[in-house]
Motif scaffolding. Structure first.
Motif, short mmCIF file in Angstrom:
data_model
loop_
_atom_site.label_atom_id
_atom_site.label_comp_id
_atom_site.label_asym_id
_atom_site.label_seq_id
_atom_site.Cartn_x
_atom_site.Cartn_y
_atom_site.Cartn_z
N ALA A 306 1.12 -0.80 0.13
CA ALA A 306 -0.31 -0.02 0.12
C ALA A 306 1.31 1.27 -0.16
O ALA A 306 1.83 1.45 0.89
CB ALA A 306 -0.76 -0.34 1.29
N THR A 307 0.86 2.47 -0.70
CA THR A 307 0.80 3.85 -0.65
C THR A 307 0.92 4.10 0.98
O THR A 307 0.23 3.88 1.27
CB THR A 307 0.38 4.33 -1.88
N PRO A 308 2.20 5.92 0.43
CA PRO A 308 1.47 5.74 1.89
C PRO A 308 0.09 6.92 2.48
O PRO A 308 -0.87 6.90 3.83
CB PRO A 308 2.40 7.07 2.04
N HIS A 309 -0.06 7.04 1.53
CA HIS A 309 -2.07 7.78 1.58
C HIS A 309 -2.45 7.03 1.54
O HIS A 309 -4.28 6.86 1.67
CB HIS A 309 -2.08 8.54 0.61
N TRP A 310 -2.74 5.32 1.29
CA TRP A 310 -3.42 4.66 0.74
C TRP A 310 -4.75 4.56 2.60
O TRP A 310 -3.86 4.36 3.65
CB TRP A 310 -3.07 3.21 1.00
N ARG A 311 -5.57 4.04 2.78
CA ARG A 311 -6.32 3.91 3.67
C ARG A 311 -7.82 2.60 3.65
O ARG A 311 -8.48 2.35 1.99
CB ARG A 311 -7.78 5.39 4.00
N PRO A 312 -8.17 2.06 4.22
CA PRO A 312 -9.03 0.91 3.45
C PRO A 312 -10.11 1.46 3.11
O PRO A 312 -10.74 2.38 4.30
CB PRO A 312 -8.70 -0.01 5.65
N PRO A 313 -10.82 0.61 3.24
CA PRO A 313 -12.67 1.02 2.60
C PRO A 313 -13.07 0.98 3.81
O PRO A 313 -13.01 0.87 4.46
CB PRO A 313 -13.29 0.96 2.01
N GLY A 314 -13.96 2.36 3.84
CA GLY A 314 -14.89 3.00 4.69
C GLY A 314 -13.82 3.58 6.04
O GLY A 314 -14.58 4.08 7.40
N THR A 315 -12.90 3.60 5.80
CA THR A 315 -11.72 4.60 6.90
C THR A 315 -12.10 6.56 6.86
O THR A 315 -12.10 6.76 6.02
CB THR A 315 -10.68 4.17 7.08
N PRO A 316 -12.58 7.09 8.33
CA PRO A 316 -12.65 7.99 8.05
C PRO A 316 -11.44 8.82 7.88
O PRO A 316 -10.54 8.62 7.31
CB PRO A 316 -14.14 9.01 9.21
N PRO A 317 -11.23 9.99 6.37
CA PRO A 317 -10.83 10.29 6.48
C PRO A 317 -9.51 11.23 7.50
O PRO A 317 -8.45 10.77 6.90
CB PRO A 317 -10.73 11.89 5.05
N THR A 318 -9.65 11.41 8.46
CA THR A 318 -9.19 12.19 9.90
C THR A 318 -8.74 10.73 11.03
O THR A 318 -8.21 11.50 11.76
CB THR A 318 -10.04 13.32 10.18
N ALA A 319 -9.70 10.08 10.82
CA ALA A 319 -9.62 9.21 11.27
C ALA A 319 -7.37 8.28 11.43
O ALA A 319 -7.27 8.47 11.06
CB ALA A 319 -9.56 7.22 11.38
N GLY A 320 -7.13 8.49 13.07
CA GLY A 320 -5.78 8.08 13.07
C GLY A 320 -4.34 9.06 12.76
O GLY A 320 -3.72 9.00 12.58
N ARG A 321 -5.18 10.67 12.31
CA ARG A 321 -4.91 11.71 12.90
C ARG A 321 -4.25 12.61 13.98
O ARG A 321 -4.94 13.13 14.65
CB ARG A 321 -4.69 12.15 11.47
N PRO A 322 -2.78 12.80 14.25
CA PRO A 322 -3.14 13.31 15.29
C PRO A 322 -3.43 14.99 15.77
O PRO A 322 -2.81 15.76 14.48
CB PRO A 322 -1.38 13.28 16.21
N HIS A 323 -3.40 15.70 16.91
CA HIS A 323 -4.41 16.90 17.17
C HIS A 323 -2.38 17.19 16.38
O HIS A 323 -1.64 17.29 17.47
CB HIS A 323 -4.86 17.18 17.43
#
Length: 387
Positions: A306-323
């Motif tokens: 997977a590429t660095p910007h790949w996300r599993p289907p159904g994952t929100p775009p902001t999930a897993g990003r630190p504040h």
């Protein structure tokens, strides 16, 4: 008498001369394409891709582009198509075929009914017909023969000049004899020279006993004609697999390496489900390798990352990003006064949606009775209501 023109009246035209029949070029082209497609090629048919026809009076020139089934002898198959084409056009249109041209565009494997070698052939399946062709290796053989002939000629000339013309031996020969007389088999230099000579001899034997041509893959033999063989370049096979793998949705940066037994496919996944994409890649690579008509089938091996910007289907775009806390501006001190408390605050422009959260708490009282400045919060702080 019936049919006899009246005396002094106009002469009647014979029925055969009252008109003429014109065959359109479109009709001749349709006849030619149909005739070429109906040609029997050992139980298989040719596929017509394009056809042209030119009619001049009672003569016609026809041309068709065909795809012949593989394996097939091009000369025999092309002549059959041309004969069938010329005969049917002349029979159905009544024209004289002046030139009939058949152009073979490509060869396509017959997936419906693959031809098996005849039973009377003594060559077993997977035997010599499935091996790679031997490389003649003309250049290495010529270089070795030239070097050996030059050395033998120089030595023979020196020996004959010494024995027949009473000339002194050549300096290199006497120097080599003196050096060999002073050094024994146990010297490191002699041992190293013997090892180099042994390695060179082993390499020459390997060249003589191996077929070479590692960059090609043998294709299936022609039924009944095992003396006619075809090969496919590895780079061409890898290019075909790479083009097919690049068409899979979500796949980028495809690299293919083709070997003698298997094909390694390395790809990157930008979007989509990883197991489903890996299965699609494996299916696509296998189907492409099946259509190559190789004598020994290759096994695909797929590696999908997977590429660095790949996300599993159904994952929100902001999930897993630190504040990330917004730092205070450089042109404003932490103790800046709040507007309306007697001081002036410097103007600053805050982008929309990036203004830091501020907690409204009772400010501590200073020694002079004035309120201290409000500092921006260093993290996400909820507002506190006074009620």
């Amino acid at each position: 008498m019936t049919g006899t023109p009246a005396v002094g009246g106009p002469a009647r035209t014979a029925p055969a001369e009252r008109g003429r029949t014109v065959v359109a070029e479109r009709a001749v082209r349709r006849i030619a394409e149909r005739a070429a497609a109906e040609t029997d090629l050992a139980g298989r048919r040719a596929r017509v891709t394009h056809g042209t026809a030119t009619v001049q009076g009672r003569r016609a020139d026809v041309s068709v582009d065909v795809r012949l089934p593989y394996p097939a002898v091009l000369t025999e198959a092309g002549e059959r198509v041309r004969s069938r084409l010329s005969d049917r056009v002349a029979e159905l249109s009544g024209l004289t075929v002046r030139a009939a041209t058949v152009r073979v565009q490509s060869l396509s494997p017959d997936r419906a009914a693959p031809q098996q070698p005849p039973a009377h052939e003594d060559t077993p399946s997977g035997g010599r017909a499935a091996r790679r062709p031997w490389s003649p290796r003309r250049l290495p053989a010529a270089l070795v023969a030239l070097a050996a002939a030059a050395a033998c000629a120089a030595l023979l000339y020196d020996v004959l000049s010494v024995h027949l013309a009473d000339r002194p031996p050549a300096g290199p020969r006497t120097g080599a004899v003196d050096w060999l007389a002073a050094h024994g088999p146990g010297d490191p230099v002699v041992v190293a020279g013997g090892a180099v000579a042994a390695a060179l001899g082993a390499w020459l034997l390997c060249l003589a006993l191996t077929p070479g041509l590692r960059g090609v893959l043998p294709m299936s033999p022609v039924p009944g004609r095992h003396d006619q063989r075809a090969v496919l370049d590895r780079a061409a096979a890898a290019e075909l697999v790479r083009d097919a793998a690049s068409a899979v949705p979500g796949v980028t940066h495809v690299r293919v390496r083709c070997g003698r037994r298997r094909v390694r496919v390395r790809a990157r996944l930008s979007f989509g489900d990883r197991p489903a994409t890996r299965a699609a890649l494996r299916t696509t690579a296998g189907a492409t390798l099946t259509t190559l008509g190789l004598a020994r089938p290759l096994k695909p091996r797929v590696t999908l990352r997977a590429t660095p910007h790949w996300r599993p289907p159904g994952t929100p775009p902001t999930a897993g990003r630190p504040h990330v806390a917004t730092p205070p501006p450089a042109d404003r001190s932490p103790s800046a006064e709040v507007p309306g408390s007697g001081g002036t605050a410097p103007d600053r422009t805050v982008p929309l949606g990036t203004e830091p959260a501020v907690s409204h708490r009772p400010p501590p009282s200073g020694a002079d009775g004035q309120d201290a400045g409000v500092r921006p919060a260093e993290g996400p702080v909820t507002e506190e209501s006074d009620s």
